[in-house]
Design a protein around this motif. Structure first.
Motif, mmCIF file in Angstrom:
data_model
loop_
_atom_site.group_PDB
_atom_site.id
_atom_site.type_symbol
_atom_site.label_atom_id
_atom_site.label_comp_id
_atom_site.label_asym_id
_atom_site.label_seq_id
_atom_site.Cartn_x
_atom_site.Cartn_y
_atom_site.Cartn_z
ATOM 1 N N UNK A 35 0.822 -1.201 0.000
ATOM 2 C CA UNK A 35 0.000 0.000 0.000
ATOM 3 C C UNK A 35 0.863 1.261 0.000
ATOM 4 N N UNK A 36 0.195 2.399 0.060
ATOM 5 C CA UNK A 36 0.886 3.678 -0.095
ATOM 6 C C UNK A 36 1.670 4.092 1.144
ATOM 7 N N UNK A 37 1.332 3.527 2.287
ATOM 8 C CA UNK A 37 1.914 4.013 3.541
ATOM 9 C C UNK A 37 3.127 3.219 4.000
ATOM 10 N N UNK A 190 -1.486 -10.189 8.438
ATOM 11 C CA UNK A 190 -2.340 -9.560 7.433
ATOM 12 C C UNK A 190 -1.441 -9.104 6.298
ATOM 13 N N UNK A 191 -1.989 -8.295 5.425
ATOM 14 C CA UNK A 191 -1.155 -7.721 4.367
ATOM 15 C C UNK A 191 -1.277 -6.206 4.408
ATOM 16 N N UNK A 221 -7.961 1.435 1.760
ATOM 17 C CA UNK A 221 -6.602 1.560 1.214
ATOM 18 C C UNK A 221 -6.381 0.549 0.092
ATOM 19 N N UNK A 222 -5.564 0.919 -0.863
ATOM 20 C CA UNK A 222 -5.294 0.049 -2.010
ATOM 21 C C UNK A 222 -4.388 -1.103 -1.595
ATOM 22 N N UNK A 223 -4.821 -2.318 -1.891
ATOM 23 C CA UNK A 223 -3.965 -3.474 -1.657
ATOM 24 C C UNK A 223 -3.719 -3.788 -0.207
ATOM 25 N N UNK A 224 -4.713 -3.621 0.634
ATOM 26 C CA UNK A 224 -4.600 -3.924 2.064
ATOM 27 C C UNK A 224 -5.595 -5.025 2.402
ATOM 28 N N UNK A 229 -5.183 0.163 8.859
ATOM 29 C CA UNK A 229 -4.066 0.617 9.684
ATOM 30 C C UNK A 229 -4.248 2.027 10.242
ATOM 31 N N UNK A 230 -5.097 2.830 9.598
ATOM 32 C CA UNK A 230 -5.308 4.197 10.085
ATOM 33 C C UNK A 230 -5.981 4.210 11.447
ATOM 34 N N UNK A 231 -6.778 3.187 11.722
ATOM 35 C CA UNK A 231 -7.515 3.144 12.994
ATOM 36 C C UNK A 231 -7.003 2.069 13.947
ATOM 37 N N UNK A 232 -6.294 1.049 13.418
ATOM 38 C CA UNK A 232 -5.938 -0.090 14.261
ATOM 39 C C UNK A 232 -4.440 -0.306 14.436
#
Length: 262
Positions: A35-37, A190-191, A221-224, A229-232
């Motif tokens: 993903x982007x992050x 996870x991925x 999110x793309x490809x997650x 992840x933003x909340x967890x």
């Protein structure tokens, strides 16, 4: 600062650490979208970061991580399409086009590389490389080897490589440490989601940029695959994961030392 990486040590330092704890850790990863992050080398960075943490906490040495030789058929740039991967969770959208756009990459070239990899035996080259690596680590004097597969499709080929290693006369003890061991039910991992991102936040927080995902959590999110992840995701969660991994390996090392004394 304590050096725990084999390739950074001088001979005298190597002998001292190996005599104190003849354990070698090796991270296994690939180059793949997370993903982007997250960084593109997350799998290997995660595995190597866990290895460094274990060596600092428990002793032993870290061998250089392996990134190359994997089956390029099984990377998310190609498989994050439900038409290709029926095992994806129901409702998963085709992310491959968005991934290619973000990477400014040519899916045709990825497809050709995957076909070439398949024609060369899929995981054959990688398994042969891992068997060679295990024998090399044994030759360097280590009695317990802890491979850490950061990319989940590596686990099956790794287990086969370990079997081949023993069939060919390998004598070192092998303890494969996976993300799934974090949970007693085996459903951890996870991925690019909360689990993997949290580990990265604990070992190399400067490489994680959650704001790249935007603030709208209604936009996935793309490809997650996994919890957003933003909340967890958090550094605290990542440190909890590292602590559990350390205890798992500590128990195995203690068992190994007890077996040696018999």
């Amino acid at each position: 600062m304590m050096i725990v990486e084999y390739h950074r040590l001088r001979p005298k330092e190597l002998v001292q650490r190996r005599q104190a704890m003849p354990v070698a850790y090796v991270g296994l990863g690939i180059l793949e979208w997370h993903s982007l992050h997250n960084p593109l080398g997350l799998d290997g960075l995660k595995a190597n970061g866990i290895a460094l943490h274990l060596a600092a906490q428990l002793g032993g040495l870290v061998m250089p991580p392996l990134y190359w030789g994997d089956n390029r058929q099984e990377i998310c740039e190609l498989v994050f399409d439900p038409a290709v991967s029926p095992w994806l969770p129901e409702g998963t959208e085709d992310h491959t086009g968005a991934i290619m756009a973000a990477m400014e990459a040519d899916k045709t070239a990825y497809r050709a590389d995957a076909d070439r990899s398949q024609a060369n035996g899929g995981w054959r080259l990688w398994q042969e490389l891992v068997v060679h690596m295990l024998f090399q680590i044994e030759t360097l004097g280590f009695k317990l080897i802890v491979p850490i597969p950061g990319h989940y499709p590596l686990i099956g080929p790794l287990n086969q490589a370990v079997t081949t290693y023993y069939e060919k006369g390998g004598t070192a003890e092998i303890f494969v440490l996976t993300d799934m061991m974090y949970s007693e039910t085996g459903d951890a991992g996870d991925h690019a989601a909360a689990f993997e991102t949290s580990v990265m936040m604990a070992i190399e927080p400067h490489l994680v940029k959650l704001d790249e995902l935007g603030e709208d959590t209604d936009v996935a999110p793309i490809g997650v695959l996994g919890e957003d992840p933003r909340t967890a995701a958090s550094q605290a969660f990542g440190e909890k994961i590292l602590a559990k991994m350390t205890e798992l390996v500590r128990e195995r090392v203690q068992q190994f030392n007890e077996e040696k004394r018999k």
